[in-house]
Write a protein that holds these residues in place. Sequence first.
Motif, PDB file in Angstrom:
ATOM      1  N   VAL A  98      12.587  14.828  -6.430  1.00 13.36           N
ATOM      2  CA  VAL A  98      12.408  16.280  -6.401  1.00 13.36           C
ATOM      3  C   VAL A  98      13.256  16.924  -5.310  1.00 13.36           C
ATOM      4  CG1 VAL A  98      10.718  18.125  -5.985  1.00 13.36           C
ATOM      5  CG2 VAL A  98      10.127  16.191  -7.458  1.00 13.36           C
ATOM      6  N   THR A  99      13.431  16.227  -4.194  1.00 14.47           N
ATOM      7  CA  THR A  99      14.170  16.775  -3.053  1.00 14.47           C
ATOM      8  C   THR A  99      15.603  17.166  -3.417  1.00 14.47           C
ATOM      9  OG1 THR A  99      12.823  15.706  -1.373  1.00 14.47           O
ATOM     10  CG2 THR A  99      15.075  16.188  -0.754  1.00 14.47           C
ATOM     11  N   HIS A 100      16.151  16.555  -4.435  1.00 14.12           N
ATOM     12  CA  HIS A 100      17.507  16.918  -4.867  1.00 14.12           C
ATOM     13  C   HIS A 100      17.582  18.402  -5.249  1.00 14.12           C
ATOM     14  CE1 HIS A 100      21.504  16.304  -6.421  1.00 14.12           C
ATOM     15  NE2 HIS A 100      21.150  16.871  -7.548  1.00 14.12           N
ATOM     16  N   TRP A 101      16.450  18.940  -5.766  1.00 15.27           N
ATOM     17  CA  TRP A 101      16.438  20.332  -6.219  1.00 15.27           C
ATOM     18  C   TRP A 101      15.541  21.254  -5.398  1.00 15.27           C
ATOM     19  CZ3 TRP A 101      16.049  16.197  -9.616  1.00 15.27           C
ATOM     20  CH2 TRP A 101      17.162  16.004 -10.418  1.00 15.27           C
ATOM     21  N   TRP A 102      14.501  20.671  -4.786  1.00 12.16           N
ATOM     22  CA  TRP A 102      13.480  21.514  -4.171  1.00 12.16           C
ATOM     23  C   TRP A 102      12.848  20.781  -2.996  1.00 12.16           C
ATOM     24  CZ3 TRP A 102       7.872  22.534  -5.713  1.00 12.16           C
ATOM     25  CH2 TRP A 102       7.474  23.823  -5.352  1.00 12.16           C
ATOM     26  N   LYS A 103      12.398  21.508  -1.992  1.00  9.26           N
ATOM     27  CA  LYS A 103      11.861  20.901  -0.764  1.00  9.26           C
ATOM     28  C   LYS A 103      10.333  20.894  -0.768  1.00  9.26           C
ATOM     29  CE  LYS A 103      11.923  21.798   4.073  1.00  9.26           C
ATOM     30  NZ  LYS A 103      12.330  22.764   5.077  1.00  9.26           N
ATOM     31  N   MET A 104       9.770  20.061  -1.621  1.00  7.96           N
ATOM     32  CA  MET A 104       8.321  19.921  -1.696  1.00  7.96           C
ATOM     33  C   MET A 104       7.814  19.312  -0.381  1.00  7.96           C
ATOM     34  SD  MET A 104       6.352  18.334  -5.024  1.00  7.96           S
ATOM     35  CE  MET A 104       7.336  16.878  -5.034  1.00  7.96           C
ATOM     36  N   SER A 105       6.626  19.712   0.057  1.00 10.75           N
ATOM     37  CA  SER A 105       6.100  19.264   1.340  1.00 10.75           C
ATOM     38  C   SER A 105       5.555  17.836   1.291  1.00 10.75           C
ATOM     39  CB  SER A 105       4.988  20.199   1.820  1.00 10.75           C
ATOM     40  OG  SER A 105       4.422  19.692   3.016  1.00 10.75           O
ATOM     41  N   ILE A 106       6.256  16.941   1.965  1.00 10.88           N
ATOM     42  CA  ILE A 106       5.810  15.553   2.065  1.00 10.88           C
ATOM     43  C   ILE A 106       4.582  15.471   2.965  1.00 10.88           C
ATOM     44  CG2 ILE A 106       6.461  13.233   2.827  1.00 10.88           C
ATOM     45  CD1 ILE A 106       9.378  14.028   2.038  1.00 10.88           C
ATOM     46  N   HIS A 107       4.550  16.301   4.021  1.00 15.19           N
ATOM     47  CA  HIS A 107       3.368  16.307   4.898  1.00 15.19           C
ATOM     48  C   HIS A 107       2.102  16.629   4.102  1.00 15.19           C
ATOM     49  CE1 HIS A 107       6.420  16.731   8.090  1.00 15.19           C
ATOM     50  NE2 HIS A 107       5.512  16.154   8.868  1.00 15.19           N
ATOM     51  N   ALA A 108       2.170  17.648   3.254  1.00 16.50           N
ATOM     52  CA  ALA A 108       1.016  18.016   2.438  1.00 16.50           C
ATOM     53  C   ALA A 108       0.676  16.901   1.458  1.00 16.50           C
ATOM     54  CB  ALA A 108       1.288  19.324   1.695  1.00 16.50           C
ATOM     55  N   GLY A 109       1.699  16.269   0.894  1.00 19.47           N
ATOM     56  CA  GLY A 109       1.480  15.169  -0.037  1.00 19.47           C
ATOM     57  C   GLY A 109       0.789  13.985   0.613  1.00 19.47           C
ATOM     58  N   VAL A 110       1.227  13.640   1.810  1.00 17.51           N
ATOM     59  CA  VAL A 110       0.600  12.520   2.524  1.00 17.51           C
ATOM     60  C   VAL A 110      -0.834  12.868   2.910  1.00 17.51           C
ATOM     61  CG1 VAL A 110       0.687  11.141   4.646  1.00 17.51           C
ATOM     62  CG2 VAL A 110       2.781  11.543   3.329  1.00 17.51           C
ATOM     63  N   ALA A 111      -1.056  14.078   3.387  1.00 18.22           N
ATOM     64  CA  ALA A 111      -2.404  14.481   3.771  1.00 18.22           C
ATOM     65  C   ALA A 111      -3.359  14.438   2.572  1.00 18.22           C
ATOM     66  CB  ALA A 111      -2.391  15.876   4.389  1.00 18.22           C
ATOM     67  N   ALA A 112      -2.943  15.011   1.462  1.00 17.64           N
ATOM     68  CA  ALA A 112      -3.792  15.029   0.266  1.00 17.64           C
ATOM     69  C   ALA A 112      -3.939  13.629  -0.324  1.00 17.64           C
ATOM     70  CB  ALA A 112      -3.216  15.991  -0.770  1.00 17.64           C
ATOM     71  N   GLY A 113      -2.873  12.858  -0.297  1.00 19.75           N
ATOM     72  CA  GLY A 113      -2.939  11.476  -0.783  1.00 19.75           C
ATOM     73  C   GLY A 113      -3.871  10.625   0.060  1.00 19.75           C
ATOM     74  N   THR A 114      -3.870  10.868   1.356  1.00 22.41           N
ATOM     75  CA  THR A 114      -4.785  10.148   2.244  1.00 22.41           C
ATOM     76  C   THR A 114      -6.235  10.478   1.905  1.00 22.41           C
ATOM     77  OG1 THR A 114      -3.137  10.092   4.009  1.00 22.41           O
ATOM     78  CG2 THR A 114      -5.437   9.805   4.661  1.00 22.41           C
ATOM     79  N   ALA A 115      -6.516  11.746   1.703  1.00 21.23           N
ATOM     80  CA  ALA A 115      -7.882  12.150   1.336  1.00 21.23           C
ATOM     81  C   ALA A 115      -8.298  11.519   0.009  1.00 21.23           C
ATOM     82  CB  ALA A 115      -7.982  13.669   1.269  1.00 21.23           C
ATOM     83  N   ALA A 116      -7.394  11.477  -0.956  1.00 15.93           N
ATOM     84  CA  ALA A 116      -7.715  10.876  -2.260  1.00 15.93           C
ATOM     85  C   ALA A 116      -7.967   9.375  -2.129  1.00 15.93           C
ATOM     86  CB  ALA A 116      -6.577  11.143  -3.248  1.00 15.93           C
ATOM     87  N   THR A 117      -7.147   8.709  -1.324  1.00 15.15           N
ATOM     88  CA  THR A 117      -7.319   7.262  -1.114  1.00 15.15           C
ATOM     89  C   THR A 117      -8.638   6.967  -0.416  1.00 15.15           C
ATOM     90  OG1 THR A 117      -4.923   6.948  -0.990  1.00 15.15           O
ATOM     91  CG2 THR A 117      -6.306   5.219  -0.034  1.00 15.15           C
ATOM     92  N   LEU A 118      -8.925   7.720   0.640  1.00 15.42           N
ATOM     93  CA  LEU A 118     -10.170   7.497   1.373  1.00 15.42           C
ATOM     94  C   LEU A 118     -11.388   7.769   0.491  1.00 15.42           C
ATOM     95  CD1 LEU A 118      -9.264   8.954   4.874  1.00 15.42           C
ATOM     96  CD2 LEU A 118      -9.375   6.546   4.169  1.00 15.42           C
ATOM     97  N   THR A 119     -11.276   8.750  -0.390  1.00 13.71           N
ATOM     98  CA  THR A 119     -12.374   9.048  -1.310  1.00 13.71           C
ATOM     99  C   THR A 119     -12.560   7.907  -2.308  1.00 13.71           C
ATOM    100  OG1 THR A 119     -12.009  11.416  -1.025  1.00 13.71           O
ATOM    101  CG2 THR A 119     -13.281  10.740  -2.958  1.00 13.71           C
ATOM    102  N   ALA A 120     -11.461   7.325  -2.785  1.00 15.78           N
ATOM    103  CA  ALA A 120     -11.557   6.176  -3.695  1.00 15.78           C
ATOM    104  C   ALA A 120     -12.246   4.992  -3.009  1.00 15.78           C
ATOM    105  CB  ALA A 120     -10.173   5.781  -4.194  1.00 15.78           C
ATOM    106  N   LEU A 121     -11.985   4.811  -1.727  1.00 19.60           N
ATOM    107  CA  LEU A 121     -12.555   3.680  -0.993  1.00 19.60           C
ATOM    108  C   LEU A 121     -13.963   3.911  -0.476  1.00 19.60           C
ATOM    109  CD1 LEU A 121      -9.706   2.250   1.258  1.00 19.60           C
ATOM    110  CD2 LEU A 121     -10.781   1.210  -0.722  1.00 19.60           C
ATOM    111  N   TYR A 122     -14.173   5.071   0.132  1.00 13.70           N
ATOM    112  CA  TYR A 122     -15.413   5.322   0.852  1.00 13.70           C
ATOM    113  C   TYR A 122     -16.370   6.267   0.134  1.00 13.70           C
ATOM    114  CZ  TYR A 122     -13.117   2.962   4.725  1.00 13.70           C
ATOM    115  OH  TYR A 122     -12.491   2.042   5.510  1.00 13.70           O
ATOM    116  N   GLY A 123     -15.957   6.804  -1.012  1.00 15.73           N
ATOM    117  CA  GLY A 123     -16.827   7.669  -1.782  1.00 15.73           C
ATOM    118  C   GLY A 123     -16.802   9.116  -1.325  1.00 15.73           C
ATOM    119  N   PRO A 124     -17.737   9.910  -1.808  1.00 10.96           N
ATOM    120  CA  PRO A 124     -17.744  11.347  -1.545  1.00 10.96           C
ATOM    121  C   PRO A 124     -17.771  11.737  -0.070  1.00 10.96           C
ATOM    122  CG  PRO A 124     -19.296  10.819  -3.292  1.00 10.96           C
ATOM    123  CD  PRO A 124     -18.803   9.512  -2.734  1.00 10.96           C
ATOM    124  N   ALA A 125     -18.285  10.880   0.796  1.00 13.69           N
ATOM    125  CA  ALA A 125     -18.307  11.207   2.230  1.00 13.69           C
ATOM    126  C   ALA A 125     -16.895  11.455   2.763  1.00 13.69           C
ATOM    127  CB  ALA A 125     -18.973  10.091   3.027  1.00 13.69           C
TER     128      ALA A 125
END
Length: 172
Positions: A98-125
């Motif tokens: 995507v970076t070839h055409w547009w500057k999507m936020s990697i920081h936001a992606g990592v933050a949201a991806g971290t929350a999704a991963t932690l939710t998969a592992l530790y549940g709703p908490a």
Amino acid sequence: MLLVGWHAGAAPGVSRWWGLPGALFAAGIPLAYVLRGVRTGRLTDHHIPEREHRRVPLLFGIASVTVGLVALIVLGAPREVLALLAAGGTGLLVFTAVTHWWKMSIHAGVAAGTAATLTALYGPAALLSLPLVLLACWARIRLSAHTPAQVVAGAIVGALIAATVFPALSGS
């Protein structure tokens, strides 16, 4: 990566510290590459604000994650750590394309991806991490590093990759 390694280490006979080498390959080595680029003048700063300068560091990050993934497979790392590295590598591939055409936020992606991963592992908490995702997104906009659309897109892409790739490969 450290919390995933810690979770994987809950199984008998598995070290809780497998996340450390994963973090080294996923973040430490790529960050060292970027900081060297800043010191030598090839990059303006560690956030790499110029979209056209992001490709090579992102490709270096993909290479580092790939080498780390292979090394950790050979060393017998737990499935969850391998799954997170694979999800991170998938994210890097998407953001690099995507970076070839547009500057999507990697920081936001990592933050949201971290929350999704932690939710998969530790549940709703783990949803308690969502304010930190919003804080990261707000900061990227506040610093004028990204537009709101770039931040929202980055967060959505990061969360979707983590919420699909990580559980599929980890069995979580």
